[in-house]
Design an enzyme around this catalytic site. Structure first.
Site, short mmCIF file in Angstrom:
data_model
loop_
_atom_site.label_atom_id
_atom_site.label_comp_id
_atom_site.label_asym_id
_atom_site.label_seq_id
_atom_site.Cartn_x
_atom_site.Cartn_y
_atom_site.Cartn_z
N ALA A 13 1.00 -1.19 -0.03
CA ALA A 13 0.07 -0.04 -0.18
C ALA A 13 0.95 1.28 0.04
CB ALA A 13 -0.88 -0.04 1.17
N ASP A 37 -1.27 -4.75 3.26
CA ASP A 37 0.07 -4.26 3.65
C ASP A 37 0.26 -4.97 4.97
OD1 ASP A 37 2.06 -1.84 2.37
OD2 ASP A 37 2.43 -2.87 4.39
N VAL A 90 5.45 -4.27 -4.14
CA VAL A 90 5.95 -4.10 -2.86
C VAL A 90 7.33 -3.16 -3.20
CG1 VAL A 90 5.10 -6.11 -1.89
CG2 VAL A 90 7.33 -6.19 -3.03
N THR A 132 8.93 -1.74 -9.78
CA THR A 132 10.07 -1.62 -10.91
C THR A 132 10.77 -2.69 -10.64
OG1 THR A 132 9.40 0.61 -10.98
CG2 THR A 132 11.71 -0.30 -12.05
N GLU A 166 5.05 11.16 -9.09
CA GLU A 166 4.42 11.69 -7.92
C GLU A 166 3.96 13.29 -8.01
OE1 GLU A 166 6.94 10.60 -4.33
OE2 GLU A 166 7.28 8.46 -5.29
N CYS A 277 12.71 6.48 -8.17
CA CYS A 277 12.94 5.79 -9.34
C CYS A 277 14.30 5.99 -10.28
CB CYS A 277 11.69 5.81 -10.28
SG CYS A 277 10.18 5.14 -9.57
C1 UDX Z 1 9.63 9.50 -12.28
C2 UDX Z 1 8.87 9.35 -13.88
O1 UDX Z 1 8.51 10.57 -14.21
C3 UDX Z 1 7.69 8.48 -13.65
O2 UDX Z 1 7.12 8.02 -15.25
C4 UDX Z 1 7.88 7.02 -13.12
O3 UDX Z 1 6.73 6.24 -13.06
C5 UDX Z 1 8.67 7.11 -11.74
O4 UDX Z 1 9.95 8.17 -11.87
P1 UDX Z 1 8.88 10.92 -10.22
O5 UDX Z 1 10.05 10.37 -9.77
O6 UDX Z 1 7.63 10.67 -9.41
O7 UDX Z 1 8.48 9.87 -11.63
O8 UDX Z 1 8.98 12.37 -10.68
P2 UDX Z 1 9.68 13.20 -11.84
O9 UDX Z 1 8.59 14.17 -12.10
O10 UDX Z 1 10.07 12.13 -13.05
O11 UDX Z 1 10.85 13.97 -11.40
C6 UDX Z 1 11.95 13.21 -10.94
C7 UDX Z 1 12.98 14.21 -10.62
O12 UDX Z 1 13.45 14.92 -11.56
C8 UDX Z 1 12.72 15.26 -9.46
O13 UDX Z 1 13.63 15.58 -8.56
C9 UDX Z 1 12.32 16.55 -10.39
O14 UDX Z 1 12.46 17.80 -9.83
C10 UDX Z 1 13.41 16.34 -11.33
N1 UDX Z 1 13.36 17.00 -12.84
C11 UDX Z 1 12.22 16.41 -13.55
C12 UDX Z 1 14.42 17.92 -12.98
O15 UDX Z 1 15.34 18.30 -12.37
N2 UDX Z 1 14.01 18.67 -14.29
C13 UDX Z 1 12.92 18.57 -15.18
O16 UDX Z 1 12.85 18.87 -16.17
C14 UDX Z 1 11.98 17.36 -14.57
P1 ADP Z 2 6.67 2.10 -3.90
O1 ADP Z 2 7.03 3.38 -3.89
O2 ADP Z 2 7.35 1.12 -4.86
O3 ADP Z 2 4.98 2.12 -4.04
P2 ADP Z 2 6.65 2.01 -0.88
O4 ADP Z 2 7.73 1.54 -0.05
O5 ADP Z 2 6.04 3.10 -0.81
O6 ADP Z 2 7.22 1.40 -2.30
O7 ADP Z 2 5.57 0.55 -0.69
C1 ADP Z 2 5.70 -0.66 -0.59
C2 ADP Z 2 4.89 -1.19 0.43
O8 ADP Z 2 5.06 -2.75 0.49
C3 ADP Z 2 5.37 -1.05 1.74
O9 ADP Z 2 4.13 -0.36 2.68
C4 ADP Z 2 5.41 -2.50 2.59
O10 ADP Z 2 5.19 -2.62 3.98
C5 ADP Z 2 4.66 -3.44 1.65
N1 ADP Z 2 5.16 -4.69 1.62
C6 ADP Z 2 6.59 -5.14 1.41
N2 ADP Z 2 6.65 -6.41 1.48
C7 ADP Z 2 5.26 -7.07 1.64
C8 ADP Z 2 4.60 -8.44 1.57
N3 ADP Z 2 5.28 -9.40 1.62
N4 ADP Z 2 3.43 -8.33 2.01
C9 ADP Z 2 2.61 -7.13 2.19
N5 ADP Z 2 3.00 -5.95 1.87
C10 ADP Z 2 4.65 -5.70 1.84
#
Ligand code: UDX
Ligand code: ADP
Ligand code: UDX
Length: 474
Positions: A13, A37, A90, A132, A166, A277
């Protein structure tokens, strides 16, 4: 003829599982969605008015669907057993020790969740890899399920990587550029893929749902993030040239982005990308390349991360030299701690590294962020703090209640996150100037303030990708 999905279980979650499956529940009211979770506190929060993650629009989605066809629970086994389709979302952190440490993904959570599915499932399931993960994880999951499943219980594995960002997760989920589903090229695999296509077809146009083989799907997720991060490192590398020459990185990015082959998005120079990511996925790609004996490919992608680190040190050096080559006992107001605006998430945030550098220079740091929890800031600073105790950190760092409290008596404001509230149109910089030490500096790591306007107030302004005024190049 494919199976119609009536019940979905989402294991995990977090930032991915929570929003994704909440939106599925909203858009497909005839499907029962249960997000499970192991973390009781997290589930309690999902069931309360105070959701565990901040994401614009998420609360509205959860409020409509929760209790109707959306449920949050810690009863993982029950939910697995009832479901036709199970998302595994997870966490997959980078390994901290052992072979591949610092690069490879720790698949322990994926494996534990997969083993749990095998153990409790008494009917056939479609198991969807949502986290991922490096290429070929789906194959590992299949082997675990086949080796441990009950007789007569069949598992189909799909890869369905999530591309939401995000801060814009709900919009991204409502209107995805594409939904990607990878399956084995067998009748069973294709039928499982059709079942998942049907779930998304409740709100996504058919031509935006694409199906590929498992490996293409898994690799596409890593490559999409690597290409996005590469654009940022590319423009950030150019920002260094701009600062040295008097070219303006915003003008360069704009001029280049008008070429439709390049495109205007994701070319904003910054103090460095963060988030859970980009770095993780590139390092996964580097590790994968090395495992495949492709060192040149590994080195190529590693540079994207190296430039990102370089950008943070470069920015810090510029701050130090502007502040007359010492930060000792100077007060720095750090504006923003999240890795980008509109999220409370701090994973890999550039602000964490900057704060550590400032501490090493013996500065005092006052942090203000509108969404990040105080406890999270202390946790991050301790992790990066080279063994320093929390007490030692707190002698140098304070968390301020608003930007003015942070700037009171400060020598410099450092903008690390591009929150709208930090723009000169939304924040009273005259008032900030009046309460700061002089000369008062603004270091804009996000290119969000109007330099001329702040200079008119009296600030010395330094921006990423723009040269210092007295360079004399202009
Ligand atoms: C990223 C991917 O965009 C998304 O598709 C994937 O599923 C997860 O990873 P996220 O990490 O949530 O998403 O945010 P994103 O908007 O991509 O920004 C990542 C970082 O790059 C941030 O720190 C942002 O400030 C920075 N960024 C982004 C820049 O510095 N310049 C830009 O032009 C765009
Ligand atoms: P993401 O950004 O990939 O969503 P998070 O760390 O935010 O990752 O969330 C992953 C969630 O998965 C955590 O809340 C963690 O407690 C849960 N989790 C990890 N392993 C298990 C498992 N075996 N069963 C249920 N929940 C799990
Ligand atoms: C390029 C720029 O496109 C143009 O804007 C600039 O003014 C001059 O340089 P050009 O060299 O004529 O133009 O051709 P271009 O179409 O860009 O292709 C360059 C090379 O890249 C070619 O060898 C082409 O085959 C190759 N290429 C192009 C690829 O291998 N893959 C692609 O996706 C695109």
């Amino acid at each position: 003829q494919h199976k119609q999905i009536k019940k979905i279980c989402c294991i995990g979650a977090g930032y991915v599982g929570g929003p994704t499956c909440s939106v599925i529940a909203l858009k497909a009211p005839h499907i029962q969605v249960t997000i499970v979770d192991l973390n009781q506190a997290r589930i309690d929060a999902w069931n309360s008015d105070q959701l565990p993650i901040y994401e614009p629009g998420l609360e509205e989605v959860v409020k409509v669907a929760r209790g109707r066809n959306l449920f949050f629970s810690t009863d993982v086994e029950k939910s697995i057993n009832e479901a036709d389709l199970i998302f595994v979302s997870v966490n997959t952190p980078t390994k901290k020790s052992g072979i591949g440490r610092g690069y490879a993904a720790d698949l322990g959570y994926v494996e534990a969740a997969t083993r749990n599915i095998a153990k409790v499932a008494t009917s056939s399931k479609i198991v969807v890899e949502k986290s991922t993960v490096p290429c070929r994880t789906a194959q590992s999951m299949r082997k675990i399920l086949e080796a441990n499943g009950k007789p007569g219980v069949h598992f189909d594995i799909l890869s369905n990587p999530e591309f939401l960002a995000e801060g814009t997760a709900i919009g991204d989920l409502f209107n995805p550029d594409r939904v990607l589903i990878g399956s084995l090229d067998t009748p069973a695999g294709k039928s499982a893929a059709s079942s998942l296509v049907e779930v998304y077809a409740n709100w996504v146009k058919p031509d935006q749902i694409i199906t590929t083989n498992l490996w293409s799907s898994e690799l596409s997720k890593l490559v999409a993030n690597a290409l996005l991060a590469q654009r940022i490192s590319s423009i950030n590398a150019i920002s260094a040239i701009c600062e040295a020459t008097g070219a303006d990185v915003d003008e360069v990015a704009y001029a280049c982005g008008l070429d439709t082959r390049i495109g205007p998005k994701f070319l904003k120079a910054s103090v460095g990308f963060g988030g859970s990511c980009f770095q993780k996925d590139i390092l996964n790609l580097v590790y994968l390349s090395e495992s495949l004996h492709l060192p040149e490919v590994a080195a190529y992608w590693k540079q994207v991360v190296d430039i990102n680190e370089y950008q943070k040190t470069r920015f810090t050096k510029r701050i130090i030299s502007s502040l007359f080559n010492t930060l000792t006992n100077k007060r720095i107001a750090l504006f923003g701690f999240a890795f980008k605006k509109d999220t409370g998430d701090t994973r890999e945030s550039a602000a964490i590294t900057l704060c550590q550098y400032f501490r090493e220079e013996k500065a005092k740091v006052a942090i203000y962020d509108p969404k990040v929890e105080e406890s999270q800031i202390w946790y991050d600073l301790k992790e990066v703090g080279k063994g320093d105790s929390l007490e030692a950190i707190q002698q140098q760092v304070e968390i301020a209640a608003d930007p003015f409290a942070a700037a009171e008596g400060a020598d410099a404001i450092v903008i690390a996150t591009e929150w709208d509230m930090f723009k000169d149109t939304n924040l009273d910089y005259e008032k900030l100037y009046s309460i700061m030490n002089k000369p008062a500096f603004v270091f804009d790591g996000r290119l969000i303030v109007d330099r001329a306007k702040l200079e008119a107030i009296g600030f010395k302004v330094e921006q990423i990708g723009k040269s210092t005024r007295d360079h004399g190049y202009e």
